[in-house]
Scaffold this active site. Structure first.
Site, PDB file in Angstrom:
ATOM      1  CE  LYS A   1       3.601  -0.907   2.650  1.00  0.00           C
ATOM      2  NZ  LYS A   1       4.626   0.020   3.111  1.00  0.00           N
TER       3      LYS A   1
HETATM    4  C1  5RP Z   1       5.039   2.841  -1.049  1.00  0.00           C
HETATM    5  C2  5RP Z   1       5.249   2.119   0.210  1.00  0.00           C
HETATM    6  C3  5RP Z   1       5.126   2.892   1.418  1.00  0.00           C
HETATM    7  O1  5RP Z   1       6.105   2.527   2.339  1.00  0.00           O
HETATM    8  C4  5RP Z   1       3.816   2.640   2.048  1.00  0.00           C
HETATM    9  O2  5RP Z   1       2.766   2.714   1.199  1.00  0.00           O
HETATM   10  C5  5RP Z   1       3.728   3.538   3.204  1.00  0.00           C
HETATM   11  O3  5RP Z   1       2.778   3.301   4.031  1.00  0.00           O
HETATM   12  P1  5RP Z   1       1.527   4.247   4.201  1.00  0.00           P
HETATM   13  O4  5RP Z   1       0.658   4.037   3.001  1.00  0.00           O
HETATM   14  O5  5RP Z   1       0.964   3.658   5.462  1.00  0.00           O
HETATM   15  O6  5RP Z   1       1.964   5.667   4.373  1.00  0.00           O
HETATM   16  O7  5RP Z   1       5.483   0.960   0.261  1.00  0.00           O
HETATM   17  O8  5RP Z   1       5.133   1.953  -2.045  1.00  0.00           O
END
Ligand code: 5RP
Length: 303
Positions: free
Chosen positions: A203
């Site tokens: 991710k």
């Molecule tokens: C933080 C994460 C969060 O789940 C992620 O960043 C959340 O998603 P968004 O940025 O779309 O709110 O992994 O480390």
């Protein structure tokens, strides 16, 4: 017990027909074991090869951020539209209904918050992940953070090893941090380091320039975080650009649950991720749902 008498003799051996072999649809995971592939196939739709993951684990570093004050009221109604949910074990046990039957990307590390130094993390217990029926173990990796790079890479390595013991894949999450840039050079390095250390999926963030290089130099699938809340059309454009450049999906939080129509927004994101919608089509989906409480087209509801 099988009866010993009256059995029909086996005769359909398909002589001359080679046994069917299926490749695995997610890049870089062809050689993973059955449990890992099976769990990845719960998260990623084998038809599109992609996933809409709904992230609401923010509370573990941010506390009750906007939209997550009452997860039972704001998030539970969205879960049915997600392919996978990403949250902490605390929220899973206290609020998410086990009957929702969605694969879980379990936040597997915990430690510091936005009030102190972020990314000083420890790991949870793999047996608890098994008890919770996790389909992915999500671990933050702070590449380039002089204080926490080493410990978070070790966390990733330990998670991969523990996950391999039980057939649970690992999601490497490239960290957020004040001093960490988000250009293609940094993101390529960070995602590649996660993959080299065994993460099955990464991710990370989208970047405006050369995101395709980030995707191409990462040997396993990439899903993108949405980041801070944007106007809905901009968030859909970001998702569309990422998908067009090879992302295998989104793991999005704030741009869905902080929207003025969270269901409309997740449906619109689904259109982009799974159905090849243009930004205009997806935005129309969001607006129609917001105005009428229903989708403009049938495929939009194709969860
Ligand atoms: C933080 C994460 C969060 O789940 C992620 O960043 C959340 O998603 P968004 O940025 O779309 O709110 O992994 O480390």
């Amino acid at each position: 017990m099988a009866d010993n008498e009256g059995n029909i003799d086996a005769k359909d051996f398909g002589i001359g027909i080679p046994q069917k072999q299926e490749g695995f649809f997610l890049k870089g995971n062809e050689n993973a074991c059955y449990g890992i592939k099976s769990r990845l196939a719960q998260v990623f739709n084998p038809r599109s090869g992609r996933a809409v993951m709904l992230a609401f684990d923010h509370g573990f570093i941010m506390g009750p951020t906007s939209g997550l004050e009452r997860i039972d009221l704001t998030i539970n109604p969205l879960i049915e539209y997600a392919d996978c949910i990403m949250c902490t074990r605390g929220i899973l046990r206290s609020i998410v209904p086990p009957t929702c039957n969605k694969p879980v990307s379990l936040r597997f590390d915990s430690g510091t918050t936005i009030l102190t130094s972020l990314n000083d993390e420890t790991l949870e217990d793999i047996e608890d992940a098994v008890r919770l029926n996790a389909s992915l173990l999500a671990v933050m990796v702070a590449i380039g953070d002089p204080d926490h790079e080493g410990s978070t890479i070790r966390n990733l390595t330990k998670t991969v090893d523990m996950g391999l013991r039980y057939g649970i894949p690992t999601l490497g999450v490239t960290a957020v941090g004040k001093n960490l840039t988000r250009d293609a050079r940094y993101l390529s390095l960070a995602t590649r380091v996660c993959a080299e250390n065994g993460a099955n999926v990464i991710k990370t963030y989208y970047c405006d320039e050369h995101f395709d290089q980030v995707v191409n130099s990462c040997p396993v699938p990439i899903v993108i975080a949405g980041g801070k809340k944007l106007p809905e059309r901009d968030a859909l454009t970001l998702a569309k650009n990422a998908i067009d450049q090879g992302a295998a999906g989104v793991d999005m939080g704030r741009n869905i649950f902080q929207s003025d129509s969270p269901v409309g927004m997740i449906l619109a994101v689904r259109e982009v991720v799974h159905n090849g919608a243009t930004v205009d089509q997806a935005y129309d989906c969001y607006q129609t749902y917001k105005a009428e409480g229903k989708c403009p087209n049938a495929c939009c509801c194709n969860k």
